[in-house]
Design a protein around this motif. Structure first.
Motif, mmCIF file in Angstrom:
data_model
loop_
_atom_site.group_PDB
_atom_site.id
_atom_site.type_symbol
_atom_site.label_atom_id
_atom_site.label_comp_id
_atom_site.label_asym_id
_atom_site.label_seq_id
_atom_site.Cartn_x
_atom_site.Cartn_y
_atom_site.Cartn_z
ATOM 1 N N GLY A 77 0.709 -1.416 -0.053
ATOM 2 C CA GLY A 77 0.055 -0.212 -0.057
ATOM 3 C C GLY A 77 0.903 1.253 0.069
ATOM 4 N N ASP A 78 0.625 2.073 0.942
ATOM 5 C CA ASP A 78 1.325 3.262 1.019
ATOM 6 C C ASP A 78 2.706 3.116 1.712
ATOM 7 N N ARG A 79 3.216 1.623 2.140
ATOM 8 C CA ARG A 79 4.269 1.701 2.873
ATOM 9 C C ARG A 79 5.394 0.718 1.614
ATOM 10 N N VAL A 80 6.625 0.936 1.777
ATOM 11 C CA VAL A 80 7.687 -0.090 1.151
ATOM 12 C C VAL A 80 8.620 -0.489 2.081
ATOM 13 N N LEU A 81 8.618 -1.888 2.085
ATOM 14 C CA LEU A 81 9.383 -2.636 3.020
ATOM 15 C C LEU A 81 10.792 -2.941 2.326
ATOM 16 N N ILE A 82 12.017 -2.288 2.814
ATOM 17 C CA ILE A 82 13.148 -2.558 2.261
ATOM 18 C C ILE A 82 14.066 -3.257 3.086
ATOM 19 N N SER A 83 14.414 -4.607 2.683
ATOM 20 C CA SER A 83 15.459 -5.384 3.492
ATOM 21 C C SER A 83 16.808 -5.457 3.112
ATOM 22 N N GLY A 84 17.690 -5.536 4.022
ATOM 23 C CA GLY A 84 19.068 -5.928 3.500
ATOM 24 C C GLY A 84 19.948 -6.551 4.758
ATOM 25 N N GLN A 85 21.120 -7.036 4.245
ATOM 26 C CA GLN A 85 22.235 -7.228 5.352
ATOM 27 C C GLN A 85 23.049 -6.398 5.557
ATOM 28 N N ALA A 86 24.015 -6.401 6.442
ATOM 29 C CA ALA A 86 24.988 -5.740 6.895
ATOM 30 C C ALA A 86 26.250 -6.338 7.420
ATOM 31 N N VAL A 87 27.529 -5.690 7.664
ATOM 32 C CA VAL A 87 28.437 -6.202 8.064
ATOM 33 C C VAL A 87 29.516 -5.197 8.587
ATOM 34 N N SER A 88 30.022 -5.244 9.725
ATOM 35 C CA SER A 88 30.795 -4.351 10.334
ATOM 36 C C SER A 88 31.985 -4.502 9.815
ATOM 37 N N TYR A 89 32.541 -3.179 9.809
ATOM 38 C CA TYR A 89 33.996 -2.914 9.012
ATOM 39 C C TYR A 89 35.018 -2.222 10.339
ATOM 40 N N LEU A 90 34.486 -1.243 10.995
ATOM 41 C CA LEU A 90 35.442 -0.503 11.826
ATOM 42 C C LEU A 90 34.422 -0.280 13.102
ATOM 43 N N GLU A 91 35.307 -0.212 14.334
ATOM 44 C CA GLU A 91 34.701 0.533 15.324
ATOM 45 C C GLU A 91 35.752 1.328 15.809
ATOM 46 N N GLY A 92 35.504 2.674 16.446
ATOM 47 C CA GLY A 92 36.693 3.212 16.933
ATOM 48 C C GLY A 92 36.120 4.517 17.694
ATOM 49 N N TYR A 93 36.946 5.656 17.844
ATOM 50 C CA TYR A 93 36.347 6.957 18.476
ATOM 51 C C TYR A 93 36.649 8.317 17.586
ATOM 52 N N ILE A 94 36.046 9.080 17.526
ATOM 53 C CA ILE A 94 36.323 10.268 17.124
ATOM 54 C C ILE A 94 36.681 11.189 18.006
ATOM 55 N N THR A 95 37.915 11.874 17.999
ATOM 56 C CA THR A 95 38.325 13.051 19.022
ATOM 57 C C THR A 95 37.942 14.201 18.591
ATOM 58 N N ILE A 96 37.192 15.005 19.378
ATOM 59 C CA ILE A 96 36.837 16.394 19.198
ATOM 60 C C ILE A 96 37.215 17.181 20.185
#
Length: 263
Positions: A244-263
């Motif tokens: 109807g007025d919605r569209v369901l979009i599905s996908g997979q994902a995989v992690s590449y990086l975890e870290g920290y931004i220094t501000i």
């Protein structure tokens, strides 16, 4: 100040494929200027920033290296992937964006993450911009448009794979981007996405534009469930369902990086 950041490859289960997105979850919003600076420094298609409210709803905003974007599917998928991985007990989450509204995201048993988006069906264009035709090396059969992009429709998958864009010409179509699409041989339909006005020459995988592509091809092909492939160099696969007025979009994902931004 250090802020945690994740980089996730979205719409793929193979690292270095799909579309990479950065995900930054904070307790309160950073300034618009700081979010744009971080997105430019990341230099990925999108950086998603999220803040959780007292009701467990995640407000989300998306920034390309150039500007804030109204709607981004692959960074939403990447964000959900991060949240689910850090909260294993959650069966679903709710996100909110001003331009899209509430978005329910569900972790499915098959490893796919399903996102519930508004239907953004494109409509035919009577007055086709000359810059659009001049900006594509192969003339499309039909042109449509929704609030995000022009849709250049071809009859043959090879045209989508072979077409060369002139970014300088397509940039003049701002704020609209351009998606080229055709029926697929191994998938229901294929596409590529050019967005020089808002982010870069070609986006690897664009979840948001499938809220227009899926209903277009669902009507053309006479089916509500479709498999789609975005044929960039990295490539990405999307499950689409028109409801109807919605569209369901599905996908997979995989992690590449975890870290920290220094501000």
């Amino acid at each position: 100040m250090k802020i945690k950041i994740h980089v996730v490859d979205a719409f793929t289960n193979v690292r270095f494929k799909g579309n990479p997105a950065a995900v930054v979850i904070t307790g309160k919003w950073l300034s618009d200027e700081k979010m744009q600076e971080i997105a430019a420094e990341n230099n990925l298609s999108e950086t998603a920033f999220l803040v959780e409210d007292d009701n467990g709803v995640f407000a989300i905003r998306w920034f390309s290296p150039l500007t804030e974007i109204d709607f981004c599917g692959h960074a939403t998928l990447a964000s959900a992937f991060v949240i689910f991985n850090e909260n294993y007990q959650l069966p679903h989450i709710t996100l909110f964006a001003d331009s899209v509204g509430m978005m329910k995201v569900v972790r499915k048993d098959d490893g796919f993450i399903q996102m519930d988006f508004p239907n953004r069906t494109p409509t035919p264009v009577d007055d086709v911009p000359e810059a659009l035709l001049a900006g594509l090396s192969i003339k499309p059969e039909n042109i449509l448009k929704n609030g995000q992009a022009y849709f250049a429709v071809y009859s043959d998958e090879d045209d989508v794979l072979s077409v060369i864009q002139d970014s300088d010409k397509l940039k003049t179509l701002a704020p609209y981007d351009v998606v080229v699409t055709a029926p697929g041989t191994q998938f229901d339909f294929v596409s590529r996405y050019f967005w020089p006005a808002n982010g870069g020459d070609e986006d690897p995988v664009t979840g948001s534009i499938h809220t227009g592509l899926a209903p277009f091809w669902a009507k053309r092909l006479g089916k509500s469930k479709l498999m789609a492939y975005q044929a960039s160099k990295r490539g990405g696969t999307l499950k689409c369902e028109v409801a109807g007025d919605r569209v369901l979009i599905s996908g997979q994902a995989v992690s590449y990086l975890e870290g920290y931004i220094t501000i």
